[in-house]
Design a protein around this motif. Sequence first.
Motif, PDB file in Angstrom:
ATOM      1  N   GLY A   1      36.408  17.211  68.060  1.00  0.00           N
ATOM      2  CA  GLY A   1      37.731  16.904  68.601  1.00  0.00           C
ATOM      3  C   GLY A   1      38.440  18.135  69.119  1.00  0.00           C
ATOM      4  N   LEU A   2      38.336  19.235  68.376  1.00  0.00           N
ATOM      5  CA  LEU A   2      38.973  20.494  68.778  1.00  0.00           C
ATOM      6  C   LEU A   2      38.387  21.006  70.088  1.00  0.00           C
ATOM      7  CD1 LEU A   2      40.982  22.755  67.647  1.00  0.00           C
ATOM      8  CD2 LEU A   2      38.901  23.917  66.897  1.00  0.00           C
ATOM      9  N   LEU A   3      37.062  21.087  70.138  1.00  0.00           N
ATOM     10  CA  LEU A   3      36.397  21.630  71.328  1.00  0.00           C
ATOM     11  C   LEU A   3      36.542  20.700  72.528  1.00  0.00           C
ATOM     12  CD1 LEU A   3      33.099  22.998  69.713  1.00  0.00           C
ATOM     13  CD2 LEU A   3      35.126  24.295  70.400  1.00  0.00           C
ATOM     14  N   LEU A   4      36.369  19.401  72.301  1.00  0.00           N
ATOM     15  CA  LEU A   4      36.458  18.451  73.408  1.00  0.00           C
ATOM     16  C   LEU A   4      37.884  18.376  73.948  1.00  0.00           C
ATOM     17  CD1 LEU A   4      34.637  16.559  74.981  1.00  0.00           C
ATOM     18  CD2 LEU A   4      35.213  14.736  73.367  1.00  0.00           C
TER      19      LEU A   4
ATOM     20  N   ALA B   1      45.461  14.035  77.228  1.00  0.00           N
ATOM     21  CA  ALA B   1      44.179  14.674  76.921  1.00  0.00           C
ATOM     22  C   ALA B   1      43.797  14.463  75.461  1.00  0.00           C
ATOM     23  CB  ALA B   1      44.256  16.173  77.236  1.00  0.00           C
ATOM     24  N   ALA B   2      44.763  14.600  74.556  1.00  0.00           N
ATOM     25  CA  ALA B   2      44.483  14.429  73.128  1.00  0.00           C
ATOM     26  C   ALA B   2      44.071  12.990  72.822  1.00  0.00           C
ATOM     27  CB  ALA B   2      45.705  14.818  72.308  1.00  0.00           C
ATOM     28  N   GLU B   3      44.797  12.027  73.377  1.00  0.00           N
ATOM     29  CA  GLU B   3      44.487  10.622  73.105  1.00  0.00           C
ATOM     30  C   GLU B   3      43.164  10.207  73.730  1.00  0.00           C
ATOM     31  OE1 GLU B   3      49.109   9.019  72.823  1.00  0.00           O
ATOM     32  OE2 GLU B   3      48.023   8.967  74.732  1.00  0.00           O
ATOM     33  N   ALA B   4      42.902  10.664  74.949  1.00  0.00           N
ATOM     34  CA  ALA B   4      41.644  10.320  75.610  1.00  0.00           C
ATOM     35  C   ALA B   4      40.459  10.911  74.849  1.00  0.00           C
ATOM     36  CB  ALA B   4      41.652  10.830  77.049  1.00  0.00           C
ATOM     37  N   THR B   5      40.610  12.137  74.366  1.00  0.00           N
ATOM     38  CA  THR B   5      39.551  12.780  73.587  1.00  0.00           C
ATOM     39  C   THR B   5      39.284  12.014  72.294  1.00  0.00           C
ATOM     40  OG1 THR B   5      40.071  14.988  74.441  1.00  0.00           O
ATOM     41  CG2 THR B   5      38.919  14.869  72.326  1.00  0.00           C
TER      42      THR B   5
ATOM     43  N   THR C   1      44.272  14.747  65.150  1.00  0.00           N
ATOM     44  CA  THR C   1      44.905  16.016  64.793  1.00  0.00           C
ATOM     45  C   THR C   1      44.141  17.185  65.383  1.00  0.00           C
ATOM     46  OG1 THR C   1      45.641  15.034  62.704  1.00  0.00           O
ATOM     47  CG2 THR C   1      45.770  17.420  62.886  1.00  0.00           C
ATOM     48  N   SER C   2      42.818  17.158  65.270  1.00  0.00           N
ATOM     49  CA  SER C   2      42.019  18.253  65.818  1.00  0.00           C
ATOM     50  C   SER C   2      42.079  18.262  67.338  1.00  0.00           C
ATOM     51  CB  SER C   2      40.566  18.143  65.345  1.00  0.00           C
ATOM     52  OG  SER C   2      39.982  16.923  65.744  1.00  0.00           O
TER      53      SER C   2
ATOM     54  N   ALA D   1      48.946  23.479  60.633  1.00  0.00           N
ATOM     55  CA  ALA D   1      47.571  22.989  60.769  1.00  0.00           C
ATOM     56  C   ALA D   1      46.752  23.313  59.521  1.00  0.00           C
ATOM     57  CB  ALA D   1      46.917  23.598  62.004  1.00  0.00           C
ATOM     58  N   LYS D   2      46.957  24.502  58.955  1.00  0.00           N
ATOM     59  CA  LYS D   2      46.215  24.896  57.759  1.00  0.00           C
ATOM     60  C   LYS D   2      46.538  23.970  56.588  1.00  0.00           C
ATOM     61  CE  LYS D   2      47.593  28.385  55.324  1.00  0.00           C
ATOM     62  NZ  LYS D   2      47.956  29.753  54.863  1.00  0.00           N
ATOM     63  N   ASN D   3      47.814  23.612  56.435  1.00  0.00           N
ATOM     64  CA  ASN D   3      48.203  22.686  55.362  1.00  0.00           C
ATOM     65  C   ASN D   3      47.564  21.314  55.544  1.00  0.00           C
ATOM     66  OD1 ASN D   3      49.812  24.664  54.219  1.00  0.00           O
ATOM     67  ND2 ASN D   3      51.679  23.969  55.260  1.00  0.00           N
ATOM     68  N   ILE D   4      47.484  20.876  56.808  1.00  0.00           N
ATOM     69  CA  ILE D   4      46.878  19.578  57.104  1.00  0.00           C
ATOM     70  C   ILE D   4      45.392  19.593  56.756  1.00  0.00           C
ATOM     71  CG2 ILE D   4      46.233  17.999  58.967  1.00  0.00           C
ATOM     72  CD1 ILE D   4      48.886  18.775  60.321  1.00  0.00           C
ATOM     73  N   VAL D   5      44.696  20.644  57.188  1.00  0.00           N
ATOM     74  CA  VAL D   5      43.260  20.752  56.919  1.00  0.00           C
ATOM     75  C   VAL D   5      43.012  20.857  55.409  1.00  0.00           C
ATOM     76  CG1 VAL D   5      41.200  22.176  57.254  1.00  0.00           C
ATOM     77  CG2 VAL D   5      42.749  21.747  59.168  1.00  0.00           C
TER      78      VAL D   5
END
Length: 331
Positions: free
Chosen positions: A144-147, A254-258, A281-282, A301-305
């Motif tokens: 998700g992050l990379l895409l 972009a986030a939703e499409a990914t 999220t990613s 983001a760190k707290n979420i992960v």
Amino acid sequence: MDLVGVIIVVSVALFFTYTNGFHDSANAIATSVSTRALTPRAALAMAAVMNLAGAFLGEGVAKTVSKGLIATPEGDEGLIIIFASLTGAVVWNLITWYFGLPSSSSHALFGGLVGAALAASSHVHWDGVLEKVVIPMVVSPVIGLLLGYLVMLVILWAFRRANPHKAKRHFRIAQTVSAAGMALGHGIQDAQKTMGIVVMALIAGGYHDGHSIPVWVKFACAAMLSLGTYAGGWRIMRTLGRKIIELDPPQGFAAEATASSVLYTTAFIFRAPISTTHIITSAIMGVGSTKRFSAVRWGVAKNIVGGWFLTMPAAGLVAALAWYATDFLVG
């Protein structure tokens, strides 16, 4: 006793689906609401309808949950395991919802299943847990992050000469489609997970053979997920929509499409039950990184992960305690 137990477990499963809906409604609509592509109520109504539709598209994820993770004994013993699993998942959902932490309802459920099974000395299909839960839990956020990063780069390059205001206006319209796609993917994934649990309860109680999903189970799970979605999860929505990064319409699209493309691929091709929370999220993090690395609030983001990795053991611990308590009371 079995009939009463089945009714209780199915009722708790449907309540879990309801908490899943309001806990995860932010996954589908937070980005489109934060960019003002949709009003909150319109977004919630659309997400509820698409969740309902998605629940009827396939059974692969449900069958993975019902037969691929733990061995459930028949009779009261199996029903207690499933009840304890759901208790662990519901408690963790409510805790993370209260603190506005977008943790995974899916992994709360899987953690509950494993924790209750271990407490009951029932067999855990560790190969299935590793292949269908742990590996996707680690790999899907990376994808998700990379895409998300790559999709956003393509959008930036394709519209580099476009009028910024006009482009944003068009992407707001496009976000209604991408948000609907995300909500449909959420229905495909998350409604099926509870369907699998209900089928497990029916088999344990002796009221169903095989792992096919009865129509009434599909409809009940879909309806409860939709109702929960419409109830909304405003605390988590603020975290996804604003606290990680301030999104604009192209980034939201972009986030939703990914995220939706990953949800469809894993559901229809791999039949893997992945977390919609992890993937959206990613994807938001990846999209936001194209602006500049510091634009993403990595502390949030760190707290979420951290919450992601805590979810399965925490829900498993609650489920184990619930199993001991229920077994003591029933025994």
